[in-house]
Design a protein around this motif. Structure first.
Motif, PDB file in Angstrom:
ATOM      1  N   MET A  95       0.830  -1.200   0.000  1.00  0.00           N
ATOM      2  CA  MET A  95       0.000   0.000   0.000  1.00  0.00           C
ATOM      3  C   MET A  95       0.870   1.258   0.000  1.00  0.00           C
ATOM      4  N   ARG A  96       1.875   1.267   0.849  1.00  0.00           N
ATOM      5  CA  ARG A  96       2.759   2.438   0.903  1.00  0.00           C
ATOM      6  C   ARG A  96       3.560   2.592  -0.394  1.00  0.00           C
ATOM      7  N   GLN A  97       3.927   1.462  -0.984  1.00  0.00           N
ATOM      8  CA  GLN A  97       4.611   1.513  -2.278  1.00  0.00           C
ATOM      9  C   GLN A  97       3.736   2.182  -3.332  1.00  0.00           C
ATOM     10  N   ILE A  98       2.501   1.722  -3.419  1.00  0.00           N
ATOM     11  CA  ILE A  98       1.592   2.264  -4.429  1.00  0.00           C
ATOM     12  C   ILE A  98       1.376   3.755  -4.222  1.00  0.00           C
ATOM     13  N   ILE A  99       1.148   4.162  -2.979  1.00  0.00           N
ATOM     14  CA  ILE A  99       0.933   5.579  -2.687  1.00  0.00           C
ATOM     15  C   ILE A  99       2.165   6.404  -3.058  1.00  0.00           C
ATOM     16  N   THR A 100       3.336   5.882  -2.745  1.00  0.00           N
ATOM     17  CA  THR A 100       4.568   6.612  -3.049  1.00  0.00           C
ATOM     18  C   THR A 100       4.813   6.679  -4.545  1.00  0.00           C
ATOM     19  N   ILE A 101       4.530   5.597  -5.267  1.00  0.00           N
ATOM     20  CA  ILE A 101       4.654   5.611  -6.730  1.00  0.00           C
ATOM     21  C   ILE A 101       3.726   6.669  -7.314  1.00  0.00           C
ATOM     22  N   ILE A 102       2.502   6.726  -6.799  1.00  0.00           N
ATOM     23  CA  ILE A 102       1.547   7.730  -7.276  1.00  0.00           C
ATOM     24  C   ILE A 102       2.074   9.132  -7.018  1.00  0.00           C
ATOM     25  N   ASP A 103       2.491   9.399  -5.786  1.00  0.00           N
ATOM     26  CA  ASP A 103       2.946  10.743  -5.412  1.00  0.00           C
ATOM     27  C   ASP A 103       4.175  11.184  -6.210  1.00  0.00           C
ATOM     28  N   ASN A 104       5.137  10.275  -6.344  1.00  0.00           N
ATOM     29  CA  ASN A 104       6.435  10.659  -6.916  1.00  0.00           C
ATOM     30  C   ASN A 104       6.527  10.523  -8.427  1.00  0.00           C
ATOM     31  N   TYR A 105       5.769   9.574  -9.001  1.00  0.00           N
ATOM     32  CA  TYR A 105       5.969   9.267 -10.411  1.00  0.00           C
ATOM     33  C   TYR A 105       4.703   9.352 -11.274  1.00  0.00           C
ATOM     34  N   PHE A 106       3.572   8.919 -10.737  1.00  0.00           N
ATOM     35  CA  PHE A 106       2.364   8.883 -11.567  1.00  0.00           C
ATOM     36  C   PHE A 106       1.635  10.221 -11.591  1.00  0.00           C
ATOM     37  N   TYR A 107       1.407  10.807 -10.423  1.00  0.00           N
ATOM     38  CA  TYR A 107       0.706  12.098 -10.395  1.00  0.00           C
ATOM     39  C   TYR A 107       1.435  13.168 -11.208  1.00  0.00           C
ATOM     40  N   PRO A 108       2.758  13.338 -11.050  1.00  0.00           N
ATOM     41  CA  PRO A 108       3.433  14.409 -11.798  1.00  0.00           C
ATOM     42  C   PRO A 108       3.292  14.288 -13.314  1.00  0.00           C
ATOM     43  N   THR A 109       3.214  13.059 -13.827  1.00  0.00           N
ATOM     44  CA  THR A 109       3.103  12.883 -15.276  1.00  0.00           C
ATOM     45  C   THR A 109       1.647  12.820 -15.728  1.00  0.00           C
ATOM     46  N   ALA A 110       0.858  11.976 -15.064  1.00  0.00           N
ATOM     47  CA  ALA A 110      -0.528  11.776 -15.482  1.00  0.00           C
ATOM     48  C   ALA A 110      -1.381  13.026 -15.280  1.00  0.00           C
ATOM     49  N   VAL A 111      -1.237  13.655 -14.109  1.00  0.00           N
ATOM     50  CA  VAL A 111      -2.022  14.859 -13.816  1.00  0.00           C
ATOM     51  C   VAL A 111      -1.229  16.120 -14.125  1.00  0.00           C
TER      52      VAL A 111
END
Length: 210
Positions: A95-111
């Motif tokens: 869970m923490r991995q997924i949240i961190t991936i979202i915060d650091n890598y997915f949100y900056p590119t996708a959003v």
């Protein structure tokens, strides 16, 4: 029960993350809209609550909490007895991995790149920066494929119980799915495509992300 107030822009993915948790938990709260497009997040009144001018901010009686991980952890602990986090240590780590991936890598590119250029810029009368969009696709693919690799997906990201990780990813998919890039970004993520079809049906998602 303590009086809860969520300060934030209703369209914000992170505000929606907090609201999804509250709605799934059945906890009463008040949403106090802070319009970041009008600069209300930089007002002296709001900066007194959150010195960084970000959303969301949570007020619990006289106490103020900001930063989404802190807010969701607090709510999950105090109001749901950890209902939205797995009890098994490995799944907690996932869970923490997924949240961190979202915060650091997915949100900056996708959003930060694709959604803003495809959905926000045109609404505000601008022309999308195609280079920004093009350059964001590959990193977004890398991030979402990393989540695919560790997600359980039966039916939620970490198994049979919806979790904070789901609350983080759902609001991003709400927007990304409206862009032409969604298909190519998620082409190699069958578990997440199935997950997305299912979580859209949650009443909390319909209410918060309508």
């Amino acid at each position: 029960m303590a009086k809860l107030t969520v300060y934030g822009t209703p369209l914000s993915t992170y505000v929606r993350t907090v609201r999804l948790l509250l709605e799934e938990a059945g906890v009463d709260y008040t949403l106090k809209e802070i319009d970041i497009f009008k600069g209300e997040n930089q007002s002296p009144e709001y900066l007194a609550k959150n010195p960084f001018g970000k959303v969301p901010t949570l007020q619990v009686e006289a106490e103020v909490i900001y930063e989404t991980p802190a807010i969701t952890d607090y709510l999950n602990t105090v109001f749901t007895n950890h209902q939205f986090s797995p009890s098994e240590p490995l799944l907690q780590a996932r869970m923490r991995q997924i949240i961190t991936i979202i915060d650091n890598y997915f949100y900056p590119t996708a959003v930060g790149a694709i959604v803003i250029q495809r959905l926000i810029v045109p609404i505000r009368g601008g022309k999308p920066d195609e280079d920004k969009v093009k350059n964001a696709v590959a990193p977004a693919q890398t991030a979402i494929q990393a989540i695919e690799a560790i997600a359980v997906g039966s039916p939620y990201l970490l198994g049979s119980q919806v979790s904070i990780a789901d609350f983080y990813l759902i609001p991003i998919f709400i927007y990304l799915a409206q862009t032409p890039e969604y298909e190519v970004i998620t082409a190699q993520t069958p578990k997440l495509r199935t997950w997305w079809e299912q979580v859209q049906q949650l009443e909390s998602v319909k209410k918060v992300c309508a």
